[in-house]
Design a protein around this motif. Structure first.
Motif, PDB file in Angstrom:
ATOM      1  N   LEU A  32      34.655  39.930  48.972  1.00 40.97           N
ATOM      2  CA  LEU A  32      33.556  39.379  47.994  1.00 40.97           C
ATOM      3  C   LEU A  32      34.257  39.201  46.573  1.00 40.97           C
ATOM      4  O   LEU A  32      33.723  38.881  45.605  1.00 40.97           O
ATOM      5  N   GLU A  33      35.769  39.191  46.739  1.00 42.51           N
ATOM      6  CA  GLU A  33      36.357  38.798  45.568  1.00 42.51           C
ATOM      7  C   GLU A  33      36.630  37.133  45.565  1.00 42.51           C
ATOM      8  O   GLU A  33      37.240  36.658  44.619  1.00 42.51           O
ATOM      9  N   ASN A  34      36.123  36.639  46.639  1.00 40.89           N
ATOM     10  CA  ASN A  34      36.256  35.280  46.856  1.00 40.89           C
ATOM     11  C   ASN A  34      35.202  34.746  45.971  1.00 40.89           C
ATOM     12  O   ASN A  34      34.261  35.059  45.888  1.00 40.89           O
ATOM     13  N   LYS A  35      35.548  33.993  44.974  1.00 37.82           N
ATOM     14  CA  LYS A  35      34.808  33.121  43.884  1.00 37.82           C
ATOM     15  C   LYS A  35      33.503  32.395  44.538  1.00 37.82           C
ATOM     16  O   LYS A  35      32.271  32.601  44.019  1.00 37.82           O
ATOM     17  N   LYS A  36      33.555  31.854  45.829  1.00 40.61           N
ATOM     18  CA  LYS A  36      32.496  31.534  46.521  1.00 40.61           C
ATOM     19  C   LYS A  36      31.485  32.398  46.866  1.00 40.61           C
ATOM     20  O   LYS A  36      30.213  32.177  47.327  1.00 40.61           O
ATOM     21  N   LEU A  37      31.887  33.671  47.031  1.00 38.59           N
ATOM     22  CA  LEU A  37      31.016  34.761  47.296  1.00 38.59           C
ATOM     23  C   LEU A  37      30.551  35.694  46.190  1.00 38.59           C
ATOM     24  O   LEU A  37      29.826  36.587  46.317  1.00 38.59           O
ATOM     25  N   LYS A  38      30.730  35.338  45.060  1.00 38.84           N
ATOM     26  CA  LYS A  38      30.459  35.973  43.871  1.00 38.84           C
ATOM     27  C   LYS A  38      29.071  36.376  43.788  1.00 38.84           C
ATOM     28  O   LYS A  38      28.588  37.327  43.058  1.00 38.84           O
ATOM     29  N   PHE A  39      28.122  35.120  44.059  1.00 37.13           N
ATOM     30  CA  PHE A  39      26.729  35.354  44.006  1.00 37.13           C
ATOM     31  C   PHE A  39      26.456  36.607  44.924  1.00 37.13           C
ATOM     32  O   PHE A  39      25.154  37.050  44.517  1.00 37.13           O
ATOM     33  N   ILE A  40      26.938  36.746  45.912  1.00 39.07           N
ATOM     34  CA  ILE A  40      26.556  37.757  46.915  1.00 39.07           C
ATOM     35  C   ILE A  40      27.002  39.262  46.411  1.00 39.07           C
ATOM     36  O   ILE A  40      26.148  40.090  46.201  1.00 39.07           O
ATOM     37  N   LYS A  41      28.102  38.962  45.668  1.00 41.21           N
ATOM     38  CA  LYS A  41      28.620  40.392  44.954  1.00 41.21           C
ATOM     39  C   LYS A  41      27.664  40.877  43.910  1.00 41.21           C
ATOM     40  O   LYS A  41      27.415  42.195  43.980  1.00 41.21           O
ATOM     41  N   ASN A  42      27.194  39.902  43.204  1.00 42.13           N
ATOM     42  CA  ASN A  42      26.182  40.067  42.039  1.00 42.13           C
ATOM     43  C   ASN A  42      24.885  40.804  42.476  1.00 42.13           C
ATOM     44  O   ASN A  42      24.270  41.804  42.188  1.00 42.13           O
ATOM     45  N   ILE A  43      24.545  40.250  43.961  1.00 45.66           N
ATOM     46  CA  ILE A  43      23.277  40.652  44.127  1.00 45.66           C
ATOM     47  C   ILE A  43      23.391  42.243  44.818  1.00 45.66           C
ATOM     48  O   ILE A  43      22.809  43.083  44.671  1.00 45.66           O
ATOM     49  N   SER A  47      35.491  57.126  49.141  1.00 49.26           N
ATOM     50  CA  SER A  47      34.463  56.225  48.621  1.00 49.26           C
ATOM     51  C   SER A  47      33.171  57.187  48.423  1.00 49.26           C
ATOM     52  O   SER A  47      33.331  58.251  48.903  1.00 49.26           O
ATOM     53  N   MET A  48      32.251  56.756  47.454  1.00 45.57           N
ATOM     54  CA  MET A  48      30.931  57.855  47.176  1.00 45.57           C
ATOM     55  C   MET A  48      29.739  57.053  47.826  1.00 45.57           C
ATOM     56  O   MET A  48      29.051  57.891  48.697  1.00 45.57           O
ATOM     57  N   PHE A  49      29.568  55.887  48.025  1.00 48.29           N
ATOM     58  CA  PHE A  49      28.410  55.207  48.406  1.00 48.29           C
ATOM     59  C   PHE A  49      29.003  53.922  49.315  1.00 48.29           C
ATOM     60  O   PHE A  49      29.979  53.050  48.810  1.00 48.29           O
ATOM     61  N   SER A  50      28.556  53.813  50.496  1.00 48.14           N
ATOM     62  CA  SER A  50      28.772  52.688  51.335  1.00 48.14           C
ATOM     63  C   SER A  50      27.447  51.889  51.529  1.00 48.14           C
ATOM     64  O   SER A  50      26.444  52.209  51.529  1.00 48.14           O
ATOM     65  N   GLY A  51      27.801  50.473  51.943  1.00 54.16           N
ATOM     66  CA  GLY A  51      26.587  49.846  52.251  1.00 54.16           C
ATOM     67  C   GLY A  51      26.828  48.608  53.061  1.00 54.16           C
ATOM     68  O   GLY A  51      28.161  48.305  53.437  1.00 54.16           O
ATOM     69  N   VAL A  52      25.751  47.921  53.648  1.00 55.36           N
ATOM     70  CA  VAL A  52      26.008  47.021  54.677  1.00 55.36           C
ATOM     71  C   VAL A  52      24.681  45.957  54.481  1.00 55.36           C
ATOM     72  O   VAL A  52      23.655  46.362  54.124  1.00 55.36           O
ATOM     73  N   LEU A  53      25.023  44.872  54.651  1.00 52.56           N
ATOM     74  CA  LEU A  53      24.434  43.479  54.309  1.00 52.56           C
ATOM     75  C   LEU A  53      24.009  42.835  55.655  1.00 52.56           C
ATOM     76  O   LEU A  53      25.260  42.339  56.068  1.00 52.56           O
TER      77      LEU A  53
END
Length: 209
Positions: free
Chosen positions: A59-70, A113-119
């Motif tokens: 998610l450090e990929n600029k093309k995926l920044k919109f996903i990181k923001n969400i 890590s304190m919190f993890s997640g998955v999409l």
């Protein structure tokens, strides 16, 4: 009869369906994957193990920044509105997972890590739900209830679908169940740590990150 049930010391799992164009994200996944886990004494029966992207900061990929923001927006709601924390949280790692037919993962938790997640990006019927288990109950009496719920279960799974996002405390043991479909399942996982002041400044365990 007036009574209340308190899920005391519970592990709060956040689940929400997002309105996302998952096909757009899938097109941005490269094919550089590696085995996501190994067999151990607990998971010795796992034969076909899922794979994860070699890149653990996708998610450090600029093309995926919109996903990181969400993702960060949803985590902010979970930590501030549900858990009522005031700390901000920093994403430390993010990676894609791929589960081909008949593959699964072993039970595992996430350290540092304190919190993890998955999409979930691509999922079909029987393509492998996410399952959680509680190893703390291993030493308790093995009582069999007439039906299971969140109060008496030591294993619990969520049905997955594209656009579904989950957040959970990182110490929770979880796994990808076997992909019984004939198609590949894709998801995006991430870990977070708190930043800022940790504990009271007068505490001998005070930490600032």
């Amino acid at each position: 009869m007036n009574y209340e049930i308190y899920p005391l010391f519970s592990k709060p799992v956040y689940v929400k369906k997002l309105d996302l164009d998952c096909h757009k994200i899938l097109k941005l996944i490269d094919n550089n994957f590696e085995q996501a886990g190994v067999k151990d004494n607990i998971n010795s029966n796992v034969e076909n193990i899922t794979s994860a992207s070699v890149n653990k900061k996708v998610l450090e990929n600029k093309k995926l920044k919109f996903i990181k923001n969400i993702v960060e927006k949803e985590l902010k709601f979970y930590t501030e509105e549900i858990l009522r924390y005031t700390n901000r949280f920093k994403m430390t790692t993010s990676w894609f997972t791929k589960s081909k037919p008949n593959q699964q993962s072993n039970y595992h938790s996430h350290t540092n890590s304190m919190f993890s997640g998955v999409l979930y990006l691509q999922a079909f019927k029987n393509s492998g739900n996410i399952s959680f288990t509680d190893y703390r109950n291993n030493s308790m009496f093995n009582l069999i209830p007439k039906d299971y719920n969140v109060y008496n279960s030591i294993e619990y799974y969520f049905r997955i679908e594209p656009g579904l996002i989950l957040f959970f405390p990182s110490e929770m043991h979880h796994k990808i169940l076997t992909n019984r479909s004939n198609k590949t399942r894709f998801s995006l996982a991430f870990n977070f740590i708190p930043i800022g002041n940790i504990n009271n400044e007068n505490s001998d365990s005070f930490l600032k990150i």
